[in-house]
Design a protein around this motif. Structure first.
Motif, PDB file in Angstrom:
ATOM      1  N   SER A 139      31.528  80.695 -31.673  1.00  0.00           N
ATOM      2  CA  SER A 139      32.772  81.420 -31.444  1.00  0.00           C
ATOM      3  C   SER A 139      33.271  82.081 -32.730  1.00  0.00           C
ATOM      4  O   SER A 139      33.744  83.220 -32.722  1.00  0.00           O
ATOM      5  CB  SER A 139      33.831  80.469 -30.893  1.00  0.00           C
ATOM      6  N   SER A 140      33.158  81.350 -33.852  1.00  0.00           N
ATOM      7  CA  SER A 140      33.566  81.936 -35.134  1.00  0.00           C
ATOM      8  C   SER A 140      32.689  83.122 -35.493  1.00  0.00           C
ATOM      9  O   SER A 140      33.173  84.159 -35.969  1.00  0.00           O
ATOM     10  CB  SER A 140      33.493  80.871 -36.237  1.00  0.00           C
ATOM     11  N   THR A 141      31.391  82.983 -35.269  1.00  0.00           N
ATOM     12  CA  THR A 141      30.464  84.077 -35.568  1.00  0.00           C
ATOM     13  C   THR A 141      30.767  85.293 -34.701  1.00  0.00           C
ATOM     14  O   THR A 141      30.811  86.438 -35.173  1.00  0.00           O
ATOM     15  CB  THR A 141      29.014  83.624 -35.330  1.00  0.00           C
ATOM     16  N   GLU A 142      30.993  85.043 -33.399  1.00  0.00           N
ATOM     17  CA  GLU A 142      31.304  86.138 -32.486  1.00  0.00           C
ATOM     18  C   GLU A 142      32.590  86.840 -32.909  1.00  0.00           C
ATOM     19  O   GLU A 142      32.687  88.074 -32.905  1.00  0.00           O
ATOM     20  CB  GLU A 142      31.452  85.576 -31.073  1.00  0.00           C
ATOM     21  N   SER A 143      33.586  86.017 -33.317  1.00  0.00           N
ATOM     22  CA  SER A 143      34.871  86.608 -33.743  1.00  0.00           C
ATOM     23  C   SER A 143      34.700  87.447 -34.998  1.00  0.00           C
ATOM     24  O   SER A 143      35.258  88.534 -35.133  1.00  0.00           O
ATOM     25  CB  SER A 143      35.888  85.489 -33.980  1.00  0.00           C
ATOM     26  N   LEU A 144      33.898  86.942 -35.933  1.00  0.00           N
ATOM     27  CA  LEU A 144      33.676  87.680 -37.183  1.00  0.00           C
ATOM     28  C   LEU A 144      32.935  88.991 -36.939  1.00  0.00           C
ATOM     29  O   LEU A 144      33.195  90.001 -37.592  1.00  0.00           O
ATOM     30  CB  LEU A 144      32.890  86.808 -38.173  1.00  0.00           C
ATOM     31  N   ARG A 147      31.629  94.318 -39.332  1.00  0.00           N
ATOM     32  CA  ARG A 147      30.765  95.183 -38.526  1.00  0.00           C
ATOM     33  C   ARG A 147      30.206  96.340 -39.334  1.00  0.00           C
ATOM     34  O   ARG A 147      29.085  96.790 -39.115  1.00  0.00           O
ATOM     35  CB  ARG A 147      31.555  95.705 -37.324  1.00  0.00           C
ATOM     36  N   ASP A 148      30.990  96.829 -40.274  1.00  0.00           N
ATOM     37  CA  ASP A 148      30.563  97.983 -41.067  1.00  0.00           C
ATOM     38  C   ASP A 148      29.909  97.589 -42.389  1.00  0.00           C
ATOM     39  O   ASP A 148      29.673  98.435 -43.251  1.00  0.00           O
ATOM     40  CB  ASP A 148      31.782  98.881 -41.367  1.00  0.00           C
ATOM     41  N   SER A 149      29.654  96.294 -42.593  1.00  0.00           N
ATOM     42  CA  SER A 149      29.053  95.847 -43.857  1.00  0.00           C
ATOM     43  C   SER A 149      27.636  95.337 -43.617  1.00  0.00           C
ATOM     44  O   SER A 149      27.168  95.236 -42.484  1.00  0.00           O
ATOM     45  CB  SER A 149      29.898  94.735 -44.481  1.00  0.00           C
ATOM     46  N   LYS A 150      26.992  94.992 -44.714  1.00  0.00           N
ATOM     47  CA  LYS A 150      25.626  94.482 -44.625  1.00  0.00           C
ATOM     48  C   LYS A 150      25.596  93.064 -44.042  1.00  0.00           C
ATOM     49  O   LYS A 150      24.540  92.567 -43.656  1.00  0.00           O
ATOM     50  CB  LYS A 150      24.979  94.460 -46.016  1.00  0.00           C
ATOM     51  N   LEU A 151      26.756  92.430 -44.003  1.00  0.00           N
ATOM     52  CA  LEU A 151      26.795  91.052 -43.501  1.00  0.00           C
ATOM     53  C   LEU A 151      26.536  90.961 -41.990  1.00  0.00           C
ATOM     54  O   LEU A 151      26.262  89.892 -41.470  1.00  0.00           O
ATOM     55  CB  LEU A 151      28.167  90.421 -43.797  1.00  0.00           C
ATOM     56  N   ILE A 152      26.654  92.090 -41.280  1.00  0.00           N
ATOM     57  CA  ILE A 152      26.533  92.030 -39.826  1.00  0.00           C
ATOM     58  C   ILE A 152      25.160  91.518 -39.385  1.00  0.00           C
ATOM     59  O   ILE A 152      25.037  90.779 -38.406  1.00  0.00           O
ATOM     60  CB  ILE A 152      26.810  93.434 -39.207  1.00  0.00           C
ATOM     61  N   LYS A 196      24.493  88.277 -37.133  1.00  0.00           N
ATOM     62  CA  LYS A 196      23.676  88.310 -35.914  1.00  0.00           C
ATOM     63  C   LYS A 196      22.585  87.244 -35.966  1.00  0.00           C
ATOM     64  O   LYS A 196      22.262  86.615 -34.954  1.00  0.00           O
ATOM     65  CB  LYS A 196      23.045  89.693 -35.733  1.00  0.00           C
ATOM     66  N   LEU A 197      22.012  87.050 -37.175  1.00  0.00           N
ATOM     67  CA  LEU A 197      20.972  86.033 -37.327  1.00  0.00           C
ATOM     68  C   LEU A 197      21.549  84.636 -37.058  1.00  0.00           C
ATOM     69  O   LEU A 197      20.929  83.807 -36.374  1.00  0.00           O
ATOM     70  CB  LEU A 197      20.384  86.097 -38.742  1.00  0.00           C
ATOM     71  N   ILE A 198      22.758  84.373 -37.586  1.00  0.00           N
ATOM     72  CA  ILE A 198      23.413  83.085 -37.336  1.00  0.00           C
ATOM     73  C   ILE A 198      23.655  82.906 -35.833  1.00  0.00           C
ATOM     74  O   ILE A 198      23.379  81.860 -35.254  1.00  0.00           O
ATOM     75  CB  ILE A 198      24.746  82.991 -38.119  1.00  0.00           C
TER      76      ILE A 198
END
Length: 911
Positions: A420-425, A432-437, A441-443
């Motif tokens: 849920s935390s991952t989905e919220s983030l 969404r606009d950074s390299k962290l997306i 998604k992998l998490i």
């Protein structure tokens, strides 16, 4: 003398009549033939002895034992002889599995029942099989080795001198356990002449410096190996495990007690059981085709107990044999005396003396028979004690499995927080606009994979307990397949895999349980992608056949499966020898069970890759009525089924709570502090959030009367079902919508929740967006109900289509108000008192149901009454105002105009 002759004649004819009656009462003799394959080892002798003892307990049974002495031709000749003699039942302990088949089938054709004991044969044309589960024997040995070794060491498996079914299965069972522990190395050798300096075990001792465990396929092999090891390495610490578990000298139990063997697996001979089975078959009783004998591990902990029990049984069997021998002697004496009585019938004195002796003999026989019955009862009691001990072990295993299942459920709560935390983030613009997306998604993807593995484990437990019920509905199989394939399209594109679906009839419909078939598709496609190299091919084809079946094929260009392992693929926990990847080993087993639930079949072909073929029947004639449900949407309302598909909805249609003058309130009943903190953070912007760990849930709900409740099931005091039921039964809180949020996803749990009165059932891990939408939908439905109540004040009836506790509450409240509408002293406090609630609770209840405060509701009813009085034209406006409790005619006129749009005077004039 004439009197003597008369008396003698009477006694003579009376004796003859009694003899005729006795002879007539004799039961028909049942002849049982037994072909023993080997007769020179202790275990086989114990089997023969057990058969003889059991036969002796049945006077009408006769047992004939033939010994083949390890010669297949001799055994075939013995069985041929039994067929010619037209034996009632034939029992065979086969020496080989193939050669004996023709003569078994010959006996079967002639209508002679055939019982196969100990070793299996390559035919099913026999009446019954009796023997121990040799795979379980191997597993018991493996479990003891794992328990002692802690997952490390070298194991030597010493097989019998020839390859037999018991030997193959014992090796298989041992391998299944050891496969789970890479740290244990297994070496297999055949038993040969242990006294030879070139024997397999001697050479192994000379070549291998470290051996930790030896598993002999019988106690004698294990004992001979122990002797050699003792001579070669006096200080060795090798632990030896055997099979048979016989009592007495040179028996496995004695070896364990003496410390020679670490353990032995009790391998029952089944001699007594074989005779009982034969008698049941002869008496035309229904018996199972396969009859398994229980096995157990005998080690230093229970060797003394088992030895004592076996000694008691042996002693009792010995007593039985002595009693039988004594009875035979008595019967022989009785027979000789009877003949002598017939010869000396003319001598009344001799007849008299022999008659007394005969009566006395009968009394003795009767007493001995009673003693024999008591002895049999003791044997049965001892046997029951052993069965009780086995049941206790079974219950202990069941407790461990239940603990494992419960722990799997507990994994879902922390997994909920992660997903849920991952989905919220991922919905945050900055992320969404950074390299962290990509990392998010992998998490999310791997958390989802962990969820599927947990669900597989829970499904495996359900399959074992046979708790699955098919819920089949008509489904377009082409569209269904396409929907599942979407989840793998990205993976196929990334690895350049040619991923295609072929189907000539895209309108083809089948009756399937979408939830279960979704799991089957995911298992087969996950395996295909796991073992197919980049630039490979995966093809799904749907083909209609003329025999009213549909074949769904999943073919890949992967590594395939070795031919000799194809039959084991659907076994639980199986892993192919060419598979180096991690896997649970239960996916294909579950897939097979789910397809069988559909009354279908699943087959495997492996040539230049693997091809799994599912065969399903068209129509629904093959399904029971309770296996068919009406067409439902692909998404189940009661359960939130999450897949690997990461294209999350960016916007959710929410009921506009911000437009309210104040936030709606939510009570979260949850004992996991992390989950509570997460939900508070995500919902506090739109709602006023209250929390409870479950210990004071009911009291808190009644105190604050929230607009909606989110509740877990497993709580510190009462469970969620009890809390929901209590709140729905209480008039003060019955209107509050309740959402169950839990890790329990079984059909029984969902049904129990709905029976408790909950409005929605969501399973962990849950989608936060779906939870928010559920909250909005339930509150929106509550608003629609408010609108109905506020616009139908006088038309709310308990029998209406909205029938529920709120109907009863409003009907009762309206009756009280209408009964006191002309009482100027009637107040809100009086109404609350008559409704048996506090003033605050009455205010909150009415506000929650109708959206207005209680004072406004009372005024509305009074104004409706005023309109009726104006129509009657019996009172003036001032009199009506004061009679209905308004403080002044002006205030009454203002209130009346606000409700009806005209003043009382104008309203009266318009009539």
């Amino acid at each position: 003398m004439s009197r003597i002759y008369i008396i003698a004649s009477l006694l003579f004819f009376g004796y003859l009549f009694n003899s005729c009656n006795s002879s007539n009462e004799n039961k028909e003799t049942i002849t049982i033939g037994f072909s023993q394959s080997i007769d020179n080892d202790l275990w086989r002798k114990s089997m023969d002895h057990a058969m003889e003892v059991e036969t002796s307990l049945h006077p009408n049974a006769k047992l004939i034992i033939y010994n083949a002495d390890r010669k297949v031709k001799k055994q075939i000749q013995d069985v041929e002889k039994m067929i010619q003699q037209n034996m009632d039942v034939i029992i065979i302990a086969p020496y080989e599995s193939d050669s004996i088949v023709p003569v078994i089938e010959k006996a079967n054709r002639k209508g002679i029942p055939v019982i196969i004991v100990d070793r299996k044969v390559n035919t099913l044309n026999y009446t019954a099989f009796l023997g121990a589960d040799n795979v379980e024997v191997g597993k018991l040995a493996g479990k003891q080795i794992v328990s002692l070794s802690k997952g490390k060491g070298t194991v030597v498996e010493i097989r019998g001198e020839i390859v037999t079914y018991p030997g193959i299965e014992r090796s298989k069972g041992l391998q299944q356990i050891l496969d789970k522990y890479p740290g244990i190395q297994k070496i297999s050798i055949d038993a040969d002449d242990f006294n030879s300096p070139k024997s397999n075990f001697v050479r192994l001792l000379d070549s291998l410096p470290s051996i930790d465990y030896v598993f002999g396929f019988n106690d004698l092999i294990a004992y001979n190996a122990w002797k050699i090891a003792k001579e070669k390495r006096p200080n060795n610490k090798i632990k030896f495990i055997g099979v048979d578990g016989l009592n007495g000298t040179n028996g496995g139990v004695e070896f364990v007690k003496e410390g020679v063997l670490t353990g032995t697996i009790l391998y029952p001979t089944g001699g007594a059981e074989a005779i009982k089975l034969a008698l049941k078959i002869k008496n035309k009783e229904i018996v199972p085709k396969i009859n398994k004998l229980n096995t157990t591990l005998i080690d230093t902990l229970n060797a003394e107990i088992m030895s004592s029990q076996f000694d008691k049984i042996s002693l009792q069997q010995s007593d039985i044999e002595n009693q039988q021998h004594f009875i035979k002697e008595q019967l022989q004496k009785y027979s000789s005396q009877s003949n002598l009585l017939k010869a000396l019938i003319v001598l009344s004195l001799v007849i008299f003396l022999f008659a007394i002796h005969s009566i006395y003999s009968r009394i003795i026989i009767s007493r001995k028979k009673k003693e024999l019955e008591l002895t049999n009862a003791k044997i049965i009691s001892q046997r029951n004690e052993i069965e009780k001990f086995a049941d206790e072990i079974k219950r202990s295993n069941e407790v461990r499995l239940n603990f494992f299942t419960g722990l799997s459920h507990e994994f879902k709560t922390p997994l909920t927080l992660i997903m849920s935390s991952t989905e919220s983030l991922m919905e945050e613009e900055k992320i969404r606009d950074s390299k962290l997306i990509e990392e998010m998604k992998l998490i999310y993807k791997n958390s989802n994979r962990l969820l599927r593995l947990i669900n597989q484990l829970l499904d495996f437990r359900k399959v074992e307990e046979q708790k699955f019920t098919l819920q089949a509905s008509k489904t377009n199989i082409y569209d269904f397949t396409n929907e599942v394939m979407i989840n793998f399209k990205a993976e196929a594109a990334r690895r350049n895999i040619d991923f295609q679906l072929s189907c000539k009839n895209q309108n083809l419909e089948l009756f399937i349980d979408r939830n279960l078939m979704d799991k089957v598709y995911f298992n087969l496609l996950s395996n295909a992608f796991k073992f197919t190299p980049d630039n490979g091919k995966i093809n799904i084809s749907i083909v209609e056949n003329q025999d009213n079946t549909v074949k769904i094929s999943f073919k890949d260009s992967g590594i395939g499966i070795p031919d000799n392992e194809l039959s084991n693929v659907f076994q639980p926990f199986f892993k192919a020898s060419n598979n180096s990847k991690n896997s649970s080993g239960i996916g294909l087993h579950l897939s097979k069970e789910f397809v069988f639930l559909h009354h279908g079949a699943i087959d495997l072909k492996s040539k230049q890759g693997s091809e799994f073929v599912i065969t399903l029947l068209k129509g629904n004639n093959h399904l029971a009525n309770d296996e068919i449900v009406e067409n439902i949407e692909n998404k189940n309302i009661a359960q939130n089924i999450i897949t690997d598909h990461l294209e999350l909805e960016s916007e959710v249609e929410n009921f506009n709570l911000a437009a309210d003058s104040e936030k709606h309130s939510i009570l979260i009943i949850e004992d996991n502090s992390d989950l509570v903190a997460f939900l508070q953070a995500k919902l506090s912007k739109e709602y006023t959030v209250y929390t409870s760990d479950g210990s004071d849930a009911i009291e808190k709900a009644i105190e604050i009367i929230p607009d909606i409740i989110i509740c877990d099931i497993n709580l510190v005091d009462k469970d969620g079902y009890e809390i929901s039921k209590a709140l729905k039964k209480d008039l003060r809180s019955s209107h509050i919508p309740i959402i169950i949020l839990t890790a329990q996803s079984s059909k029984e749990a969902v049904l129990k929740g709905l029976q408790s009165g909950v409005d929605q059932y969501l399973t962990k891990p849950f989608s936060l967006s779906i939870l928010k939408q559920s909250l909005s939908s339930l509150l929106f439905n509550r608003e629609k109900l408010r609108y109905y109540y506020t616009n139908n004040i006088y038309r709310v009836e308990p029998e209406s289509r909205f029938g529920n506790p709120e109907q009863t509450f409003i009907t009762k409240m309206n009756e009280i108000i209408q009964g006191n509408v002309e009482n100027p002293k009637f107040s809100v406090e009086d109404l609350a008192d008559k409704m048996s609630v506090s003033r605050v609770q009455l205010y909150r209840k009415v506000k929650a149901i109708m959206g207005i405060n209680i004072s406004d509701h009372i005024n509305n009813i009074k104004l409706e009454k005023a309109a009726e009085l104006l129509k009657l034209n019996e009172m003036n406006i001032s009199e009506i105002a004061y009679s209905l409790g308004f403080s002044s005619p002006n205030y009454f006129s203002t209130a009346f105009k606000n409700k009806f749009g005209v003043s009382p005077k104008e309203y009266k004039t318009s009539l």
